[in-house]
Motif scaffolding. Sequence first.
Motif, PDB file in Angstrom:
ATOM      1  N   TYR A 208       7.554  29.077   9.211  1.00 32.89           N
ATOM      2  CA  TYR A 208       8.114  30.437   9.186  1.00 32.89           C
ATOM      3  C   TYR A 208       8.515  30.891  10.585  1.00 32.89           C
ATOM      4  O   TYR A 208       9.603  31.436  10.785  1.00 32.89           O
ATOM      5  CB  TYR A 208       7.080  31.385   8.580  1.00 32.89           C
ATOM      6  CG  TYR A 208       7.314  32.839   8.906  1.00 32.89           C
ATOM      7  CD1 TYR A 208       8.257  33.589   8.205  1.00 32.89           C
ATOM      8  CD2 TYR A 208       6.583  33.472   9.915  1.00 32.89           C
ATOM      9  CE1 TYR A 208       8.468  34.933   8.511  1.00 32.89           C
ATOM     10  CE2 TYR A 208       6.785  34.803  10.211  1.00 32.89           C
ATOM     11  CZ  TYR A 208       7.732  35.527   9.514  1.00 32.89           C
ATOM     12  OH  TYR A 208       7.932  36.853   9.821  1.00 32.89           O
ATOM     13  N   TYR A 209       7.650  30.669  11.545  1.00 30.76           N
ATOM     14  CA  TYR A 209       7.910  31.159  12.900  1.00 30.76           C
ATOM     15  C   TYR A 209       9.085  30.428  13.539  1.00 30.76           C
ATOM     16  O   TYR A 209       9.921  31.040  14.214  1.00 30.76           O
ATOM     17  CB  TYR A 209       6.655  30.981  13.760  1.00 30.76           C
ATOM     18  CG  TYR A 209       6.494  32.062  14.811  1.00 30.76           C
ATOM     19  CD1 TYR A 209       6.152  33.353  14.444  1.00 30.76           C
ATOM     20  CD2 TYR A 209       6.674  31.786  16.163  1.00 30.76           C
ATOM     21  CE1 TYR A 209       5.984  34.348  15.394  1.00 30.76           C
ATOM     22  CE2 TYR A 209       6.508  32.765  17.116  1.00 30.76           C
ATOM     23  CZ  TYR A 209       6.164  34.048  16.731  1.00 30.76           C
ATOM     24  OH  TYR A 209       6.014  35.030  17.667  1.00 30.76           O
ATOM     25  N   LEU A 210       9.182  29.120  13.327  1.00 26.77           N
ATOM     26  CA  LEU A 210      10.280  28.357  13.903  1.00 26.77           C
ATOM     27  C   LEU A 210      11.622  28.716  13.253  1.00 26.77           C
ATOM     28  O   LEU A 210      12.650  28.793  13.935  1.00 26.77           O
ATOM     29  CB  LEU A 210      10.006  26.859  13.744  1.00 26.77           C
ATOM     30  CG  LEU A 210       8.830  26.294  14.554  1.00 26.77           C
ATOM     31  CD1 LEU A 210       8.645  24.813  14.264  1.00 26.77           C
ATOM     32  CD2 LEU A 210       9.006  26.532  16.049  1.00 26.77           C
ATOM     33  N   VAL A 211      11.628  28.956  11.939  1.00 29.76           N
ATOM     34  CA  VAL A 211      12.867  29.340  11.264  1.00 29.76           C
ATOM     35  C   VAL A 211      13.314  30.728  11.729  1.00 29.76           C
ATOM     36  O   VAL A 211      14.514  30.976  11.904  1.00 29.76           O
ATOM     37  CB  VAL A 211      12.688  29.289   9.738  1.00 29.76           C
ATOM     38  CG1 VAL A 211      13.893  29.884   9.025  1.00 29.76           C
ATOM     39  CG2 VAL A 211      12.476  27.846   9.282  1.00 29.76           C
ATOM     40  N   GLN A 212      12.364  31.637  11.929  1.00 28.71           N
ATOM     41  CA  GLN A 212      12.713  32.950  12.466  1.00 28.71           C
ATOM     42  C   GLN A 212      13.343  32.828  13.858  1.00 28.71           C
ATOM     43  O   GLN A 212      14.316  33.514  14.184  1.00 28.71           O
ATOM     44  CB  GLN A 212      11.472  33.838  12.542  1.00 28.71           C
ATOM     45  CG  GLN A 212      11.007  34.391  11.212  1.00 28.71           C
ATOM     46  CD  GLN A 212      11.850  35.575  10.759  1.00 28.71           C
ATOM     47  OE1 GLN A 212      13.033  35.443  10.474  1.00 28.71           O
ATOM     48  NE2 GLN A 212      11.239  36.737  10.690  1.00 28.71           N
ATOM     49  N   TRP A 213      12.785  31.954  14.647  1.00 29.78           N
ATOM     50  CA  TRP A 213      13.343  31.718  15.983  1.00 29.78           C
ATOM     51  C   TRP A 213      14.762  31.176  15.867  1.00 29.78           C
ATOM     52  O   TRP A 213      15.677  31.632  16.565  1.00 29.78           O
ATOM     53  CB  TRP A 213      12.438  30.739  16.719  1.00 29.78           C
ATOM     54  CG  TRP A 213      12.757  30.556  18.172  1.00 29.78           C
ATOM     55  CD1 TRP A 213      13.674  31.251  18.914  1.00 29.78           C
ATOM     56  CD2 TRP A 213      12.153  29.617  19.053  1.00 29.78           C
ATOM     57  NE1 TRP A 213      13.687  30.807  20.206  1.00 29.78           N
ATOM     58  CE2 TRP A 213      12.754  29.803  20.322  1.00 29.78           C
ATOM     59  CE3 TRP A 213      11.174  28.652  18.911  1.00 29.78           C
ATOM     60  CZ2 TRP A 213      12.383  29.038  21.422  1.00 29.78           C
ATOM     61  CZ3 TRP A 213      10.805  27.903  20.012  1.00 29.78           C
ATOM     62  CH2 TRP A 213      11.414  28.091  21.257  1.00 29.78           C
ATOM     63  N   ALA A 214      14.971  30.220  14.974  1.00 28.40           N
ATOM     64  CA  ALA A 214      16.311  29.661  14.778  1.00 28.40           C
ATOM     65  C   ALA A 214      17.282  30.728  14.289  1.00 28.40           C
ATOM     66  O   ALA A 214      18.457  30.755  14.687  1.00 28.40           O
ATOM     67  CB  ALA A 214      16.250  28.503  13.786  1.00 28.40           C
ATOM     68  N   PHE A 215      16.817  31.625  13.430  1.00 29.70           N
ATOM     69  CA  PHE A 215      17.697  32.665  12.893  1.00 29.70           C
ATOM     70  C   PHE A 215      18.217  33.573  14.001  1.00 29.70           C
ATOM     71  O   PHE A 215      19.414  33.896  14.040  1.00 29.70           O
ATOM     72  CB  PHE A 215      16.949  33.487  11.844  1.00 29.70           C
ATOM     73  CG  PHE A 215      17.709  34.700  11.389  1.00 29.70           C
ATOM     74  CD1 PHE A 215      18.757  34.569  10.496  1.00 29.70           C
ATOM     75  CD2 PHE A 215      17.388  35.957  11.864  1.00 29.70           C
ATOM     76  CE1 PHE A 215      19.474  35.687  10.079  1.00 29.70           C
ATOM     77  CE2 PHE A 215      18.094  37.080  11.451  1.00 29.70           C
ATOM     78  CZ  PHE A 215      19.135  36.943  10.554  1.00 29.70           C
TER      79      PHE A 215
END
Length: 495
Positions: A208-215
């Motif tokens: 979740y945290y890495l995908v938020q960063w990518a977003f």
Amino acid sequence: MATPVAPPQPATNGFAHHEDLNWAEKEKLRVQEHQEHRATPKAQKLPKRTKKRAEDESLLSSLCALVCDNQIGISVNLILLLFLTHISFPRARRRTSKFIHLSYYNSDTGAYGCGADDLSLVALWIVILTGARVAIMEYVLDPLARLGGIKSRKGLIRFKEQGYLIVYYTFSWSLGMYIMYHSEFWLNLNGMWSDWPKREVSGLFKWYYLVQWAFYLQSMLVVNIEEKRKDYAQMFIHHIFTAALIYLSYGYYHMRVGTVILCIMDVVDIILPTAKLLKYMGYKIAPDIVFGIFVATWLVTRHVFYIMVCWSIYTHAPTAMAPGCYLSDGTIIPKNSTEEFNALGGDQIWGNLIKAYTDRQGPICWNPSMRFGFLALLLALQIILLLWFIMIIKVVYKVVSGQGADDVRSDSECDDEDEIEEEEEIERTTFLIDTINPEWAPVEQEVGVEALNFSRKNYKRSQNRSSSGRASGISIPGHGDRKELLGRIGCDKPT
């Protein structure tokens, strides 16, 4: 024998004033004037437009247009290349697996650590989100917008942009709330700091945290692809601050407070686009009701809950986190052991903030004064939020005064762009009419006759604009779209 009379000819080509001449004399005069016209210099070429066209045809402009117009294809090809490489070349899997799988899995604890290899997964999800955004907008939201009665180009663009935000933020906020609900920091601000540093987290939390960063990294590209808004600078800076906070909180094992802030921010990004969609679909009262809910939610989450988190950083963090250096085996070297504390890098602020990327098994030190760095970034973000809240208050005033909710972020900016496009279309029309003058016979000049469209068009003219330009149905398909595309992706010089 009487001179044969030719069939009547339409009174064009400038011979209406020679009604007293017979057909042969008129034809002779027409040929003579045509020859004189061919001897004259060519029609004006409008050097400014030629220069502009040369700029539009530059390599950088063409490359930007190509990338912007093929986001799905580029994303799919990059993803396929990665997976085919991973499947076909076993020796390369130790590198390609970083993009596909979560790194630093601990089989003993069933949790995942943090480190520099996680940047590969972030890069992959930037590509995935780029392609998914366009695919959802074009193949899901576009048909829905048309079913909702939206036909204009600007309306379709707005609907798809806001619809995608609803899709993403509904997913991210729901997942973030699920993670928080099953954590020790649910409705407990002190829980964000207890047992720090937590070097390992669950796989779902980490993903979740890495995908938020990518977003948010991908959003920095999106704001330059979309049509420019009045608050383009604030939005771009907002994404920079958010991406920087995620980067530092991940490197310093502060993912818990980062998740709380992301959930606080995401909820209003579901409500506001919903109000906009209702407005684009033609509803009158529903957008104002949803907008009222948005204003209340914004005030509570971003100016109450958010300030509470900032206050917790200032007051709770120094007491819940003992100053000192924390070793990977759980040993704590207190800050009052000055020599050993400094030897472990306790006085190096930046080195500790990115410890997860540089030395994930090494000591990580906490100095209470470091909280001021996080507070500075968070409060800077609060300033941007306050600027947006001022814009929201303006909309509230319009609603109360009976004018209805309006999107102050975008309307006037896009209207200016529409006026510029209309002015350029009129300029191109005037150029074509001067080149192909209806008072003269056609001349040998390549103007792309096969691409001309003689359909009637209604040009809206601004009241304060000069009326010297002549409206015409002649236009060259593609030129307006290309300029608009280049302007959107920032490859064209501002006019």
